[in-house]
Design a protein around this motif. Structure first.
Motif, PDB file in Angstrom:
ATOM      1  N   UNK A  38       0.821  -1.199   0.000  1.00  0.00           N
ATOM      2  CA  UNK A  38       0.000   0.000   0.000  1.00  0.00           C
ATOM      3  C   UNK A  38       0.854   1.249   0.000  1.00  0.00           C
ATOM      4  N   UNK A  39       0.182   2.403  -0.027  1.00  0.00           N
ATOM      5  CA  UNK A  39       0.878   3.672  -0.233  1.00  0.00           C
ATOM      6  C   UNK A  39       0.838   4.596   0.985  1.00  0.00           C
ATOM      7  N   UNK A  40       0.220   4.196   2.072  1.00  0.00           N
ATOM      8  CA  UNK A  40       0.063   5.103   3.205  1.00  0.00           C
ATOM      9  C   UNK A  40       1.400   5.461   3.844  1.00  0.00           C
ATOM     10  N   UNK A  41       2.266   4.476   3.981  1.00  0.00           N
ATOM     11  CA  UNK A  41       3.582   4.733   4.580  1.00  0.00           C
ATOM     12  C   UNK A  41       4.572   5.107   3.482  1.00  0.00           C
ATOM     13  N   UNK A  45       6.021   3.209  -0.462  1.00  0.00           N
ATOM     14  CA  UNK A  45       5.388   3.633  -1.716  1.00  0.00           C
ATOM     15  C   UNK A  45       6.144   3.153  -2.949  1.00  0.00           C
ATOM     16  N   UNK A  46       7.440   3.285  -2.933  1.00  0.00           N
ATOM     17  CA  UNK A  46       8.193   2.861  -4.112  1.00  0.00           C
ATOM     18  C   UNK A  46       8.083   1.355  -4.324  1.00  0.00           C
ATOM     19  N   UNK A  47       8.143   0.608  -3.251  1.00  0.00           N
ATOM     20  CA  UNK A  47       8.025  -0.844  -3.383  1.00  0.00           C
ATOM     21  C   UNK A  47       6.656  -1.249  -3.903  1.00  0.00           C
ATOM     22  N   UNK A  48       5.602  -0.599  -3.390  1.00  0.00           N
ATOM     23  CA  UNK A  48       4.249  -0.911  -3.857  1.00  0.00           C
ATOM     24  C   UNK A  48       4.087  -0.548  -5.326  1.00  0.00           C
ATOM     25  N   UNK A  49       4.595   0.628  -5.697  1.00  0.00           N
ATOM     26  CA  UNK A  49       4.515   1.047  -7.098  1.00  0.00           C
ATOM     27  C   UNK A  49       5.249   0.069  -8.004  1.00  0.00           C
ATOM     28  N   UNK A  53       3.535  -2.242 -10.972  1.00  0.00           N
ATOM     29  CA  UNK A  53       3.973  -2.074 -12.352  1.00  0.00           C
ATOM     30  C   UNK A  53       4.548  -3.370 -12.915  1.00  0.00           C
ATOM     31  N   UNK A  54       5.271  -4.130 -12.087  1.00  0.00           N
ATOM     32  CA  UNK A  54       5.770  -5.430 -12.553  1.00  0.00           C
ATOM     33  C   UNK A  54       4.620  -6.374 -12.895  1.00  0.00           C
ATOM     34  N   UNK A 102       9.298   0.594 -17.313  1.00  0.00           N
ATOM     35  CA  UNK A 102      10.464   1.476 -17.256  1.00  0.00           C
ATOM     36  C   UNK A 102      10.157   2.882 -16.756  1.00  0.00           C
ATOM     37  N   UNK A 103       8.966   3.133 -16.266  1.00  0.00           N
ATOM     38  CA  UNK A 103       8.611   4.470 -15.783  1.00  0.00           C
ATOM     39  C   UNK A 103       9.537   4.889 -14.635  1.00  0.00           C
ATOM     40  N   UNK A 104       9.966   6.150 -14.660  1.00  0.00           N
ATOM     41  CA  UNK A 104      10.832   6.686 -13.613  1.00  0.00           C
ATOM     42  C   UNK A 104      10.249   7.996 -13.114  1.00  0.00           C
ATOM     43  N   UNK A 105      10.078   8.124 -11.794  1.00  0.00           N
ATOM     44  CA  UNK A 105       9.367   9.269 -11.242  1.00  0.00           C
ATOM     45  C   UNK A 105      10.229  10.223 -10.426  1.00  0.00           C
ATOM     46  N   UNK A 106      11.503   9.907 -10.223  1.00  0.00           N
ATOM     47  CA  UNK A 106      12.337  10.800  -9.414  1.00  0.00           C
ATOM     48  C   UNK A 106      11.899  10.805  -7.950  1.00  0.00           C
ATOM     49  N   UNK A 107      12.131  11.944  -7.273  1.00  0.00           N
ATOM     50  CA  UNK A 107      11.841  12.024  -5.840  1.00  0.00           C
ATOM     51  C   UNK A 107      10.900  13.181  -5.511  1.00  0.00           C
ATOM     52  N   UNK A 108      10.056  13.557  -6.486  1.00  0.00           N
ATOM     53  CA  UNK A 108       9.040  14.575  -6.231  1.00  0.00           C
ATOM     54  C   UNK A 108       7.680  13.931  -6.123  1.00  0.00           C
ATOM     55  N   UNK A 109       6.660  14.776  -6.113  1.00  0.00           N
ATOM     56  CA  UNK A 109       5.299  14.264  -6.103  1.00  0.00           C
ATOM     57  C   UNK A 109       5.020  13.368  -4.916  1.00  0.00           C
ATOM     58  N   UNK A 110       4.424  12.209  -5.195  1.00  0.00           N
ATOM     59  CA  UNK A 110       4.057  11.278  -4.122  1.00  0.00           C
ATOM     60  C   UNK A 110       5.274  10.614  -3.487  1.00  0.00           C
ATOM     61  N   UNK A 111       6.441  10.709  -4.134  1.00  0.00           N
ATOM     62  CA  UNK A 111       7.642  10.088  -3.578  1.00  0.00           C
ATOM     63  C   UNK A 111       8.573  11.123  -2.928  1.00  0.00           C
ATOM     64  N   UNK A 112       8.080  12.354  -2.772  1.00  0.00           N
ATOM     65  CA  UNK A 112       8.878  13.405  -2.161  1.00  0.00           C
ATOM     66  C   UNK A 112       8.746  13.430  -0.650  1.00  0.00           C
TER      67      UNK A 112
END
Length: 347
Positions: A38-41, A45-49, A53-54, A102-112
């Protein structure tokens, strides 16, 4: 007259492969994906994403491989015009799989590091659920494509439907990327447009009937004894036998809920007077009775109905290489079918 369906539906072995393995309880499905927490913690988030995606990319790869096998089969049959049409769908599936993988999101947005909008997190999960659901929905057009090749029939409807589902997956992924990158939720109206088609396309409740289920039509009670599943590309339907073997009444239920169901009676022959052809084509059929499911068989399908809106006459003709069964009766609306102890929908 007793036909061979009576024997096969009573004695066929195997399991029910026609039951849809789709997405009614997606919370449970999400929880079974390795690495998904899940994405709450924030730390999860990165692991869930990555896990989601896999899963999506792998499923699209499998779908593309099946469609590609059809393209090779068409090439062997020298149906070269169809090869290019099917191959275009293969390329769309593979392109989307690579984008998702292959999507890459960096460290902004939901991963900031900043506080994240709870609504954006909820939407991310909604996108995951919708995309997993549509991934399963590819099964129908791919199965229809495979059946059409076996029957040497028209592939266009199955390919078109498959491209539509693939395109919807791509659109959903575009918006999912936007929410992740920006950390801002999509407008609610936009979310409804993106996520509602799957619910709108869901079959009516009667589609999920199975042996032993009770129902009422026009106030008369029935018990489902067996069913006949037919996939003819752009037309998929089920015929449910009502009552014990030898009873001639059947319920016709199309998977497309925009098509009307019908209460039919098995007949020796169909009177075509005053009826127009709604559908004529070929596909695969599978018989499911108390003994299990039979092997799929190629079948020719004809649907007839009255062109007059004041009439509700319906006829179905199914012809296999060694037999033909015909039904005739009247159309129904979905709300004229009452199901008691309805089964939990599988799709």
């Amino acid at each position: 007259m007793r036909n061979s369906f009576d024997e096969r539906s009573a004695t066929a072995g195997g399991t029910d492969r026609t039951a849809d393995t789709v997405h009614h309880h997606l919370d449970h499905v999400l929880g079974r994906i390795p690495g998904y927490r899940g994405y709450r913690d924030k730390e999860d988030r990165r692991g869930a994403d990555r896990a989601i995606r896999d899963q999506l990319a792998g499923g699209l790869d499998e779908a593309a491989a099946r469609v590609e096998r059809v393209a090779r089969d068409l090439a062997d049959r020298r149906r070269l015009r169809d090869v290019s049409t099917v191959d275009a769908w293969v390329q769309a599936l593979r392109h989307l799989a690579n984008r998702i993988r292959n999507a890459s999101y960096g460290y902004g947005g939901l991963f900031g590091d900043r506080t994240v909008d709870a609504q954006a997190l909820d939407q991310l999960r909604q996108f995951d659920e919708a995309m997993l659901a549509d991934l399963q929905r590819l099964e129908d057009p791919i199965g229809g494509l495979e059946a059409a090749v076996v029957a040497n029939g028209d592939l266009s409807a199955a390919v078109q439907r498959g491209r539509e589902v693939t395109g919807r997956l791509a659109t959903q992924f575009d918006s999912r990327e936007s929410v992740i990158s920006s950390g801002v939720a999509e407008p609610q109206r936009r979310m409804q447009d993106l996520l509602s088609p799957a619910a709108q396309d869901a079959p009516a409740a009667a589609w999920h009937l199975d042996a032993g289920d009770a129902l009422a039509i026009y106030g008369s009670d029935f018990l489902v004894d067996a069913r006949l599943h037919v996939d003819a590309g752009n037309l998929t339907f089920r015929l449910f036998r009502l009552g014990e073997r030898g009873d001639k009444r059947w319920l016709f239920v199309p998977k497309d809920r925009d098509r009307a169901p019908a209460l039919l009676t098995e007949t020796e022959a169909v009177s075509t007077e005053g009826l127009a052809t709604d559908f004529q084509g070929s596909g695969q059929s599978e018989l499911v009775g108390p003994g299990g499911a039979s092997e799929p068989r190629v079948v020719n399908v004809t649907l007839l109905s009255s062109p007059s809106p004041q009439e509700a006459s319906r006829s179905v003709i199914l012809a296999w290489p060694d037999e033909q069964i015909t039904w005739q009766g009247e159309g129904l609306s979905h709300d004229e079918i009452s199901i008691f102890g309805a089964p939990t929908p599988q799709s």
